[in-house]
Design a protein around this motif. Sequence first.
Motif, PDB file in Angstrom:
ATOM      1  N   PRO A  44       0.806  -1.223   0.000  1.00  0.00           N
ATOM      2  CA  PRO A  44       0.000   0.000   0.000  1.00  0.00           C
ATOM      3  C   PRO A  44       0.843   1.279   0.000  1.00  0.00           C
ATOM      4  O   PRO A  44       0.315   2.365  -0.197  1.00  0.00           O
ATOM      5  CB  PRO A  44      -0.795  -0.106   1.308  1.00  0.00           C
ATOM      6  N   ARG A  79      -2.378   5.640  -0.250  1.00  0.00           N
ATOM      7  CA  ARG A  79      -3.381   4.857   0.490  1.00  0.00           C
ATOM      8  C   ARG A  79      -3.134   4.945   1.983  1.00  0.00           C
ATOM      9  O   ARG A  79      -4.062   4.905   2.776  1.00  0.00           O
ATOM     10  CB  ARG A  79      -3.328   3.399   0.019  1.00  0.00           C
ATOM     11  N   TRP A 125      -2.413   7.331   4.494  1.00  0.00           N
ATOM     12  CA  TRP A 125      -2.455   8.790   4.592  1.00  0.00           C
ATOM     13  C   TRP A 125      -2.145   9.235   6.023  1.00  0.00           C
ATOM     14  O   TRP A 125      -2.627   8.624   6.976  1.00  0.00           O
ATOM     15  CB  TRP A 125      -3.847   9.298   4.197  1.00  0.00           C
TER      16      TRP A 125
END
Length: 410
Positions: A8, A18, A20
């Motif tokens: 990710p 992805r 964050w």
Amino acid sequence: MRSAVDNPFNPGSDVVPRVWAGRTAQLVDWRAVLRPRLVHGLPERGRTILGEPGLGKSALVRRIAAEAAEAGDWVTPQIRVPSGSDPLKLVARALLVLAQDAGLASQRERRLADLLGRVESVAASGVSLSLRESTGPEPHVVLSELLVEIGQAAMARKVACLVHVDEVQNITDERALSQLLIALGDAMTHRTSFRAPGGVHIEQSLPIAVYLTGLPEFEDRAGAQKGATFARRFATTVLQAIDDDDLVLALQDFVIPGWEVPDEQGGLTAVRMTQDAVAVLVDLCRGEPFLFQLAGQQAWYAGEEAVITADQVRAGWRTAQREAAAHVERIIGRLPPRERELVEAMAQLPPADRTLTRIAERAGFPSASAAGPTSQRLDTVRGIIDRGKPYSFRHRAVEAFLTSDWPAVG
Ligand SMILES: Nc1ncnc2c1ncn2[C@@H]1O[C@H](COP(=O)(O)OP(=O)(O)OP(=O)(O)O)[C@@H](O)[C@H]1O
Ligand SMILES: [Mg+2]
């Protein structure tokens, strides 16, 4: 278990990551201030988000734009300005697409058809249009007229429209920059008036959000050239490193419940991280979003088991160490000589001795006051240092690089 396809983390630019972290103030500004005010017809300034390379300017506004689109707003794609290109052409093209989305292109009104035709000329000729066809209106007038039309259509639908121009530091042509800022500014400050029930006369602003993103040098150009007008029309934020707490929080999904990935049987399983691994990763990346993604990506690749350990984070980092160093060298290398000397002098002093007098002396300035403007730029324009008492670093990766053997890990 931990395949490349499922990784990710992504240190590449221009994607919304992805995993964050943080930037809550800017996200809340959009969700709780800018958007609600705009859709209620209240005036708001545009937003300029500047910062050193890799701090997540593009990612931030792309995320805001994605949220906006999700909510039904009309958003331009990220309009990236390549070095030396004509921004008016690019913005004209993006607005034509937006006009299409707004249904303006299909309306048979003569006036609109004419306007779209004129915007097409701007899309083809850009700022030079005003030179070639001296009779027509200036390109900025044409662009702002179309943006006003789009804004009015958005207002009728109770949605906002969002324009994102990225890498604005690349707009080197003064005329193009000034036309662009005027076109956007005029549309943002445009007021439409109408008679509400009961004959009351009401004035409203259009729901147009403008985000400009790029390197800090843009501030000099726009600020110096447009003076107060630019400042009145755009609120500027200089992005800083992401807080460690926010990075820890972002990785919490890997601790509990674990990051979901497909298993071999067509079901789901989870990849986890130990708390130690989280602590090591957060420490290594020094608040830099780019390094956070890089460290995460490499930690993922450093093993195949279901749990990412602290040792794997370190092993992954070793493979990325050169890239991490290059990232910070690039930031330091971009600085004009006086700024670089000041930062380096500051790094050489023990933290308690970092006063302007001592720093100026070490960097070879004739006096403390002679170093004033340089230190001010490093603080307010670039966000690399903090002129507190004593001075300290805001850019923790630059600090680590200059004062320790980071990015080396034991
Ligand atoms: N809030 C965030 N949380 C986690 N990762 C982030 C965040 N913001 C940015 N990143 C990651 O950091 C990297 C750099 O982000 P981005 O390209 O947006 O930086 P930038 O400031 O636009 O850089 P440049 O000046 O080079 O254009 C990307 O890999 C991105 O996925
Ligand atoms: Mg960018």
